[in-house]
Design a protein around this motif. Structure first.
Motif, PDB file in Angstrom:
ATOM      1  N   ARG A  46       0.824  -1.213   0.000  1.00 46.45           N
ATOM      2  CA  ARG A  46       0.000   0.000   0.000  1.00 46.45           C
ATOM      3  C   ARG A  46       0.857   1.262   0.000  1.00 46.45           C
ATOM      4  O   ARG A  46       0.409   2.323  -0.433  1.00 46.45           O
ATOM      5  CB  ARG A  46      -0.938   0.017   1.210  1.00 46.45           C
ATOM      6  CG  ARG A  46      -2.149  -0.879   1.036  1.00 46.45           C
ATOM      7  CD  ARG A  46      -3.244  -0.582   2.028  1.00 46.45           C
ATOM      8  NE  ARG A  46      -4.434  -1.383   1.741  1.00 46.45           N
ATOM      9  CZ  ARG A  46      -5.425  -0.996   0.975  1.00 46.45           C
ATOM     10  NH1 ARG A  46      -5.395   0.200   0.407  1.00 46.45           N
ATOM     11  NH2 ARG A  46      -6.471  -1.778   0.756  1.00 46.45           N
ATOM     12  N   GLY A  47       2.089   1.145   0.466  1.00 49.66           N
ATOM     13  CA  GLY A  47       2.967   2.296   0.545  1.00 49.66           C
ATOM     14  C   GLY A  47       3.359   2.878  -0.800  1.00 49.66           C
ATOM     15  O   GLY A  47       3.777   4.041  -0.875  1.00 49.66           O
ATOM     16  N   HIS A  95      -4.225   0.225  -8.897  1.00 52.37           N
ATOM     17  CA  HIS A  95      -3.118  -0.217  -8.036  1.00 52.37           C
ATOM     18  C   HIS A  95      -2.039  -1.047  -8.725  1.00 52.37           C
ATOM     19  O   HIS A  95      -0.874  -0.958  -8.361  1.00 52.37           O
ATOM     20  CB  HIS A  95      -3.672  -1.011  -6.841  1.00 52.37           C
ATOM     21  CG  HIS A  95      -4.212  -2.359  -7.197  1.00 52.37           C
ATOM     22  ND1 HIS A  95      -3.609  -3.535  -6.766  1.00 52.37           N
ATOM     23  CD2 HIS A  95      -5.273  -2.739  -7.931  1.00 52.37           C
ATOM     24  CE1 HIS A  95      -4.304  -4.563  -7.221  1.00 52.37           C
ATOM     25  NE2 HIS A  95      -5.308  -4.115  -7.927  1.00 52.37           N
ATOM     26  N   GLU A  96      -2.390  -1.860  -9.722  1.00 47.64           N
ATOM     27  CA  GLU A  96      -1.386  -2.766 -10.288  1.00 47.64           C
ATOM     28  C   GLU A  96      -0.261  -2.025 -11.010  1.00 47.64           C
ATOM     29  O   GLU A  96       0.882  -2.483 -11.017  1.00 47.64           O
ATOM     30  CB  GLU A  96      -2.043  -3.784 -11.218  1.00 47.64           C
ATOM     31  CG  GLU A  96      -2.837  -4.845 -10.473  1.00 47.64           C
ATOM     32  CD  GLU A  96      -3.201  -6.025 -11.354  1.00 47.64           C
ATOM     33  OE1 GLU A  96      -2.800  -6.059 -12.534  1.00 47.64           O
ATOM     34  OE2 GLU A  96      -3.895  -6.926 -10.847  1.00 47.64           O
ATOM     35  N   ILE A  97      -0.578  -0.889 -11.604  1.00 43.61           N
ATOM     36  CA  ILE A  97       0.475  -0.149 -12.302  1.00 43.61           C
ATOM     37  C   ILE A  97       1.514   0.400 -11.322  1.00 43.61           C
ATOM     38  O   ILE A  97       2.650   0.674 -11.709  1.00 43.61           O
ATOM     39  CB  ILE A  97      -0.115   0.999 -13.156  1.00 43.61           C
ATOM     40  CG1 ILE A  97      -0.924   1.975 -12.292  1.00 43.61           C
ATOM     41  CG2 ILE A  97      -0.962   0.458 -14.275  1.00 43.61           C
ATOM     42  CD1 ILE A  97      -1.388   3.202 -13.059  1.00 43.61           C
ATOM     43  N   TYR A  98       1.138   0.552 -10.072  1.00 44.04           N
ATOM     44  CA  TYR A  98       2.067   1.032  -9.053  1.00 44.04           C
ATOM     45  C   TYR A  98       2.758  -0.127  -8.339  1.00 44.04           C
ATOM     46  O   TYR A  98       3.919  -0.020  -7.935  1.00 44.04           O
ATOM     47  CB  TYR A  98       1.332   1.901  -8.027  1.00 44.04           C
ATOM     48  CG  TYR A  98       0.564   3.036  -8.659  1.00 44.04           C
ATOM     49  CD1 TYR A  98       1.228   4.154  -9.165  1.00 44.04           C
ATOM     50  CD2 TYR A  98      -0.823   2.984  -8.778  1.00 44.04           C
ATOM     51  CE1 TYR A  98       0.532   5.191  -9.756  1.00 44.04           C
ATOM     52  CE2 TYR A  98      -1.533   4.019  -9.367  1.00 44.04           C
ATOM     53  CZ  TYR A  98      -0.855   5.118  -9.864  1.00 44.04           C
ATOM     54  OH  TYR A  98      -1.555   6.139 -10.457  1.00 44.04           O
ATOM     55  N   ARG A  99       2.032  -1.214  -8.174  1.00 48.22           N
ATOM     56  CA  ARG A  99       2.587  -2.353  -7.443  1.00 48.22           C
ATOM     57  C   ARG A  99       3.407  -3.287  -8.327  1.00 48.22           C
ATOM     58  O   ARG A  99       4.090  -4.181  -7.821  1.00 48.22           O
ATOM     59  CB  ARG A  99       1.449  -3.148  -6.798  1.00 48.22           C
ATOM     60  CG  ARG A  99       0.819  -2.441  -5.611  1.00 48.22           C
ATOM     61  CD  ARG A  99      -0.437  -3.123  -5.121  1.00 48.22           C
ATOM     62  NE  ARG A  99      -0.812  -2.626  -3.794  1.00 48.22           N
ATOM     63  CZ  ARG A  99      -1.969  -2.882  -3.197  1.00 48.22           C
ATOM     64  NH1 ARG A  99      -2.882  -3.621  -3.815  1.00 48.22           N
ATOM     65  NH2 ARG A  99      -2.221  -2.398  -1.996  1.00 48.22           N
ATOM     66  N   GLY A 112      -5.099  -9.654  -4.192  1.00 48.45           N
ATOM     67  CA  GLY A 112      -4.959  -8.709  -3.101  1.00 48.45           C
ATOM     68  C   GLY A 112      -3.796  -7.774  -3.340  1.00 48.45           C
ATOM     69  O   GLY A 112      -3.638  -7.202  -4.416  1.00 48.45           O
ATOM     70  N   ALA A 113      -2.949  -7.640  -2.331  1.00 50.48           N
ATOM     71  CA  ALA A 113      -1.770  -6.780  -2.447  1.00 50.48           C
ATOM     72  C   ALA A 113      -0.579  -7.518  -3.046  1.00 50.48           C
ATOM     73  O   ALA A 113       0.510  -6.960  -3.151  1.00 50.48           O
ATOM     74  CB  ALA A 113      -1.408  -6.234  -1.066  1.00 50.48           C
ATOM     75  N   GLY A 114      -0.776  -8.804  -3.439  1.00 52.72           N
ATOM     76  CA  GLY A 114       0.313  -9.595  -3.974  1.00 52.72           C
ATOM     77  C   GLY A 114       1.082 -10.296  -2.862  1.00 52.72           C
ATOM     78  O   GLY A 114       0.736 -10.167  -1.681  1.00 52.72           O
ATOM     79  N   PRO A 115       2.119 -11.051  -3.221  1.00 55.50           N
ATOM     80  CA  PRO A 115       2.685 -11.222  -4.554  1.00 55.50           C
ATOM     81  C   PRO A 115       2.030 -12.330  -5.389  1.00 55.50           C
ATOM     82  O   PRO A 115       2.442 -12.574  -6.514  1.00 55.50           O
ATOM     83  CB  PRO A 115       4.138 -11.584  -4.257  1.00 55.50           C
ATOM     84  CG  PRO A 115       4.036 -12.401  -2.995  1.00 55.50           C
ATOM     85  CD  PRO A 115       2.925 -11.744  -2.194  1.00 55.50           C
ATOM     86  N   THR A 116       1.030 -13.033  -4.827  1.00 59.78           N
ATOM     87  CA  THR A 116       0.364 -14.098  -5.581  1.00 59.78           C
ATOM     88  C   THR A 116      -0.336 -13.526  -6.805  1.00 59.78           C
ATOM     89  O   THR A 116      -0.922 -12.443  -6.756  1.00 59.78           O
ATOM     90  CB  THR A 116      -0.657 -14.832  -4.693  1.00 59.78           C
ATOM     91  OG1 THR A 116       0.049 -15.511  -3.649  1.00 59.78           O
ATOM     92  CG2 THR A 116      -1.461 -15.847  -5.484  1.00 59.78           C
ATOM     93  N   ILE A 117      -0.282 -14.272  -7.888  1.00 58.87           N
ATOM     94  CA  ILE A 117      -1.003 -13.922  -9.108  1.00 58.87           C
ATOM     95  C   ILE A 117      -2.012 -15.018  -9.386  1.00 58.87           C
ATOM     96  O   ILE A 117      -1.686 -16.212  -9.316  1.00 58.87           O
ATOM     97  CB  ILE A 117      -0.045 -13.771 -10.299  1.00 58.87           C
ATOM     98  CG1 ILE A 117       0.865 -12.558 -10.085  1.00 58.87           C
ATOM     99  CG2 ILE A 117      -0.807 -13.622 -11.614  1.00 58.87           C
ATOM    100  CD1 ILE A 117       1.918 -12.393 -11.142  1.00 58.87           C
ATOM    101  N   LEU A 118      -3.238 -14.630  -9.684  1.00 55.65           N
ATOM    102  CA  LEU A 118      -4.271 -15.577 -10.069  1.00 55.65           C
ATOM    103  C   LEU A 118      -4.487 -15.524 -11.573  1.00 55.65           C
ATOM    104  O   LEU A 118      -4.555 -14.432 -12.153  1.00 55.65           O
ATOM    105  CB  LEU A 118      -5.600 -15.288  -9.366  1.00 55.65           C
ATOM    106  CG  LEU A 118      -5.714 -15.597  -7.880  1.00 55.65           C
ATOM    107  CD1 LEU A 118      -7.190 -15.567  -7.469  1.00 55.65           C
ATOM    108  CD2 LEU A 118      -5.101 -16.923  -7.498  1.00 55.65           C
TER     109      LEU A 118
END
Length: 291
Positions: free
Chosen positions: A174-175, A218-222, A248-254
């Protein structure tokens, strides 16, 4: 009594802090009997308390402070700090433990409200309670009627979870997010989310998967914290998957995929990183269950 709570995946790309699905990995809590003090038997790691300091017991006592201590057994196939709702599952289990042992007779809505208050947002806890696909919003400034949600059937497909052997704390993830988003960009991000949800409701997984990969919240930042995301996205494109997204916040990818593509994609992902865990999952339709 045994309580079972599914893992969850939040966001689904553009459904940031709002959309979530329940998955076929589970936390189970079994009540073994009375005890002089709270005791939790588990093999989840030395960092997880085995007494009243455990999040499970803390949650239950927050709802029903007079609960008599019990001896419990906790097991889980949900990896910790991987973006699969491990903490949410414990919160939901704690609410259900208080509900049953304290005879609270909580409605589904009340459970979602309580879990959201504890967790902070409903995207993980709502599908953990309700099962399937849930879209929810939370008004933190309201004391009553703070959560609204809709459960809907998620179209049948295979789900592959690529779970790296490295944790990514939500606080760190989130940071990297911006404090503000330009109005025009927010409108575009909202439009993508709307189309994604509409496609899911319409059973159009090719379009839903396409929109999941167009997230602007969020994904473009994370992405810089999850270097394997772009590579797996390319694999999905080449192998005919519907799409993939950070869980969620990762790092898992579905990865969402037709059944006939699953075996080959799993094989490719296993070769991509031998240290990663690759799981073949499905949607959990029921949510929290008590046996």
């Amino acid at each position: 009594m045994k309580i079972r709570v599914p893992a969850t995946s939040a966001n689904l790309g553009p459904g940031f802090d709002s959309c979530g699905i329940a998955l076929s990995m589970y936390l189970s809590v079994e009540v073994l009997g009375d005890s002089e003090q709270w005791e939790i038997i588990h093999t989840l790691g030395e960092d997880i308390p085995t007494d009243e300091k455990n999040l499970l017991v803390q949650t239950a006592l927050k709802l029903a402070p007079s609960l008599a201590p019990k001896k419990l057994k906790m097991t889980s196939t949900i990896p910790l700090t991987r973006g699969l709702g491990s903490s949410s599952s414990v919160i939901v289990a704690g609410i259900e433990l208080a509900n049953r042992l304290g005879n609270l007779n909580l409605s589904e809505l009340r459970k979602v409200e309580l879990a959201t208050q504890i967790e902070g947002h409903p995207d993980n806890v709502a599908p953990a309670i309700c099962g399937d696909f849930v879209v929810a919003c939370h008004f933190s400034e309201r004391k009553e009627n703070s959560v609204n949600y809709v459960k809907h059937y998620f179209p049948e497909c295979d789900i592959i979870a690529f779970i790296p052997n490295t944790e990514l704390l939500t606080s760190k993830s989130r940071g990297v997010l911006p404090e503000n988003l330009p109005y025009k960009e927010a409108v575009k991000a909202s439009a993508v989310a709307n189309v994604m949800i509409a496609a899911v409701l319409n059973g159009n997984l090719p379009l839903a998967g396409k929109m999941m990969q167009e997230d602007r919240w969020h994904e473009i930042y994370r992405g810089k914290l999850v270097p394997h995301l772009s590579g797996i996205r390319q694999i999905c494109k080449e192998e005919g998957a519907y799409g993939c997204f950070l869980s969620g916040a990762g790092p898992t990818i579905l990865i969402l995929t037709p059944a006939e593509k699953t075996e080959r994609i799993i094989k490719i992902l296993n070769a991509l990183d031998s240290r990663a865990q690759v799981e073949h999952l499905s949607i959990d339709r029921e949510g929290v269950q008590v046996f």
